[in-house]
Design a protein around this motif. Structure first.
Motif, PDB file in Angstrom:
ATOM      1  N   TRP A 100       2.011   6.474  -7.218  1.00 15.50           N
ATOM      2  CA  TRP A 100       0.930   7.282  -7.715  1.00 15.50           C
ATOM      3  C   TRP A 100       1.463   8.787  -7.332  1.00 15.50           C
ATOM      4  CZ3 TRP A 100      -2.507  10.920  -6.096  1.00 15.50           C
ATOM      5  CH2 TRP A 100      -3.414  11.415  -7.244  1.00 15.50           C
ATOM      6  N   ALA A 123       0.954   4.104  -3.140  1.00 13.27           N
ATOM      7  CA  ALA A 123       0.751   5.448  -2.880  1.00 13.27           C
ATOM      8  C   ALA A 123       1.756   6.264  -3.163  1.00 13.27           C
ATOM      9  CB  ALA A 123       0.619   5.670  -1.435  1.00 13.27           C
ATOM     10  N   GLU A 165       0.768  -1.115  -0.047  1.00 18.07           N
ATOM     11  CA  GLU A 165       0.020   0.036  -0.150  1.00 18.07           C
ATOM     12  C   GLU A 165       0.654   1.211  -0.167  1.00 18.07           C
ATOM     13  OE1 GLU A 165      -4.219   1.224   2.006  1.00 18.07           O
ATOM     14  OE2 GLU A 165      -2.740   0.357   3.273  1.00 18.07           O
ATOM     15  N   GLU A 166       2.143   1.254   0.796  1.00 15.15           N
ATOM     16  CA  GLU A 166       2.768   2.582   0.926  1.00 15.15           C
ATOM     17  C   GLU A 166       3.577   2.480  -0.599  1.00 15.15           C
ATOM     18  OE1 GLU A 166       4.062   1.984   5.417  1.00 15.15           O
ATOM     19  OE2 GLU A 166       5.480   1.404   4.229  1.00 15.15           O
ATOM     20  N   THR A 215      -4.081   9.648  -0.377  1.00 20.25           N
ATOM     21  CA  THR A 215      -4.328   8.990  -1.745  1.00 20.25           C
ATOM     22  C   THR A 215      -5.422   7.930  -1.674  1.00 20.25           C
ATOM     23  OG1 THR A 215      -2.248   7.361  -1.432  1.00 20.25           O
ATOM     24  CG2 THR A 215      -1.795   9.619  -2.574  1.00 20.25           C
ATOM     25  N   ARG A 216      -6.001   7.911  -0.547  1.00 20.09           N
ATOM     26  CA  ARG A 216      -6.863   6.675  -0.447  1.00 20.09           C
ATOM     27  C   ARG A 216      -8.002   6.693  -1.462  1.00 20.09           C
ATOM     28  NH1 ARG A 216      -7.951  10.289   3.716  1.00 20.09           N
ATOM     29  NH2 ARG A 216     -10.036  10.727   4.063  1.00 20.09           N
ATOM     30  N   GLU A 217      -8.354   7.687  -1.751  1.00 19.02           N
ATOM     31  CA  GLU A 217      -9.546   7.787  -2.920  1.00 19.02           C
ATOM     32  C   GLU A 217      -9.161   8.149  -4.240  1.00 19.02           C
ATOM     33  OE1 GLU A 217     -12.677  10.186  -1.448  1.00 19.02           O
ATOM     34  OE2 GLU A 217     -12.648   9.513   0.625  1.00 19.02           O
ATOM     35  N   SER A 218      -7.755   8.084  -4.499  1.00 23.04           N
ATOM     36  CA  SER A 218      -7.390   8.501  -5.761  1.00 23.04           C
ATOM     37  C   SER A 218      -6.720   7.504  -6.677  1.00 23.04           C
ATOM     38  CB  SER A 218      -6.439   9.713  -5.466  1.00 23.04           C
ATOM     39  OG  SER A 218      -7.174  10.947  -4.924  1.00 23.04           O
ATOM     40  N   ARG A 219      -5.929   6.505  -5.919  1.00 19.12           N
ATOM     41  CA  ARG A 219      -5.292   5.784  -6.701  1.00 19.12           C
ATOM     42  C   ARG A 219      -5.938   4.512  -6.900  1.00 19.12           C
ATOM     43  NH1 ARG A 219      -3.471   2.703  -2.163  1.00 19.12           N
ATOM     44  NH2 ARG A 219      -3.615   4.112  -0.321  1.00 19.12           N
ATOM     45  N   VAL A 243      -0.124   7.431   2.287  1.00 15.17           N
ATOM     46  CA  VAL A 243      -1.332   6.254   2.171  1.00 15.17           C
ATOM     47  C   VAL A 243      -2.715   7.044   2.463  1.00 15.17           C
ATOM     48  CG1 VAL A 243      -2.333   4.185   3.091  1.00 15.17           C
ATOM     49  CG2 VAL A 243      -0.126   4.323   2.541  1.00 15.17           C
ATOM     50  N   GLU A 244      -2.845   7.813   3.438  1.00 15.10           N
ATOM     51  CA  GLU A 244      -4.298   8.474   3.779  1.00 15.10           C
ATOM     52  C   GLU A 244      -4.391   9.486   2.921  1.00 15.10           C
ATOM     53  OE1 GLU A 244      -5.894   9.809   7.988  1.00 15.10           O
ATOM     54  OE2 GLU A 244      -4.264  11.011   7.175  1.00 15.10           O
ATOM     55  N   LEU A 295      -7.193  14.693   2.195  1.00 18.80           N
ATOM     56  CA  LEU A 295      -7.017  14.103   0.878  1.00 18.80           C
ATOM     57  C   LEU A 295      -6.364  14.997  -0.071  1.00 18.80           C
ATOM     58  CD1 LEU A 295     -10.707  13.043   0.479  1.00 18.80           C
ATOM     59  CD2 LEU A 295      -8.518  11.416   0.849  1.00 18.80           C
TER      60      LEU A 295
END
Length: 328
Positions: free
Chosen positions: A73, A70, A66-67, A324-328, A321-322, A277
């Motif tokens: 991206w 992020a 996940e890191e 980009t949570r809704e973008s990647r 990570v936080e 975000l």
């Protein structure tokens, strides 16, 4: 003998003509570059630097999936590169800017840099540091030389974030104005658009901020002001603030940082607030006052040692990570 004199004279004339043609050619080239220069606008795309902290983090073998996702991206997003004396000292900064200009050509993009090395930078807060006055003069001179070496590239310079907005609380308005004047003189050139620190809508009331900016004596020497740098204010609030500042400062322009304002502000918390975000991509919005929005503060870099964050400017995987949570 007369024939020799004639031949020598002819050679001198030819050399002079060649020199004159070269001078005219350089003047025409300079004039063309000046006429072709256009300020930033909606759809402006800036470089995604290949040596950003996000790019380096994307190659970290110890990162979690996940890191890594992020960081990968974020590394691909057009984002302002921050020039600091700690990372790009005086003997290296010319090469850094030249590399960024080369990237701009390759990506058919503009180059956006934040110059962040002012003496007594951040007044001893999380991003404390900076150069002494003589070193700052030399450092900004090198930056300006490198920028002028790329007249074909559109250059956007965010000059010393927080420097003016902090000046009244630091008690150093006169000194800071002098340093900023030195930087502007050293950096300005063809197709180089400089934006001074303009704070943000939730910091200084507009009349107070306009007075601080006006006191530098620089508003006629730069394109405008940079707003919301490293902050989280709503884009609409910053547009309104930009227009109010412009009315008080004779029609000056602005750019707005939208890199981390996708969830808006977290009350008065500015240092690593939770739940934020990334915001709209740079180049998404603009009008007659706001030239464009940009990603200025690189998402994923800490604001400082607060709310669990590492030192200011350090890559923070959890924040990346936080954000980009809704973008990647």
């Amino acid at each position: 003998m007369p024939r020799v004199v004639f031949l020598v004279g002819a050679v001198v004339v030819v050399v002079a003509l060649i020199a004159a043609i070269a001078v005219v050619g350089n003047l025409v080239s300079s004039l063309f570059q000046t006429l072709a220069a256009r300020p930033p606008a909606v759809d402006t795309r800036i470089v995604a630097p290949d040596e950003s902290k996000a790019a380096k983090a994307a190659g970290d073998a110890s990162a979690t999936p996940e890191e890594s996702a992020a960081a990968t991206w974020l590394a691909a997003q057009p984002t302002t590169y921050w020039l600091t004396p700690e990372i790009d000292p005086v003997d290296e900064v010319w090469d850094r800017v030249a590399h960024l200009a080369s990237e701009a050509r390759d990506q058919d993009a503009a180059l956006s840099v934040a110059v962040y090395g002012l003496p007594d930078r951040d007044c001893g807060n999380h991003s404390a540091g900076g150069l002494d006055p003589d070193a700052y003069r030399d450092w900004t001179s090198r930056i300006g030389d490198a920028l002028r070496n790329a007249p074909d590239v559109q250059k956007i310079v965010i000059l010393e974030p927080d420097s003016i907005a902090l000046s009244s609380s630091c008690g150093s308005q006169g000194d800071r104005a002098s340093y900023l004047r030195t930087a502007v003189e050293n950096i300005r050139g063809t197709n180089t658009w400089i934006y001074l620190d303009g704070g943000h809508s939730a910091w200084h009331p507009v009349d107070e901020m306009a007075s601080l900016i006006s006191a530098t004596g620089l508003i006629g020497d730069v394109r405008g002001v940079a707003l919301n740098v490293s902050n989280y204010q709503d884009t609409a609030a910053e547009f309104a603030y930009a227009h109010a500042l412009s009315e008080r400062l004779g029609g000056t322009h602005a750019v707005i940082d939208t890199s981390r304002n996708g969830a808006g502000p977290a009350g008065s918390e500015w240092c690593n607030p939770a739940g934020r975000l990334v915001g709209p991509a740079g180049g998404s919005f603009g009008d007659g006052v706001v030239d464009t929005t940009l990603w200025i503060k690189p998402p994923g870099e800490s604001d400082g040692e607060c709310n669990g964050g590492p030192p200011a400017g350090t890559w923070w995987p959890a924040a990346a990570v936080e954000l980009t949570r809704e973008s990647r």
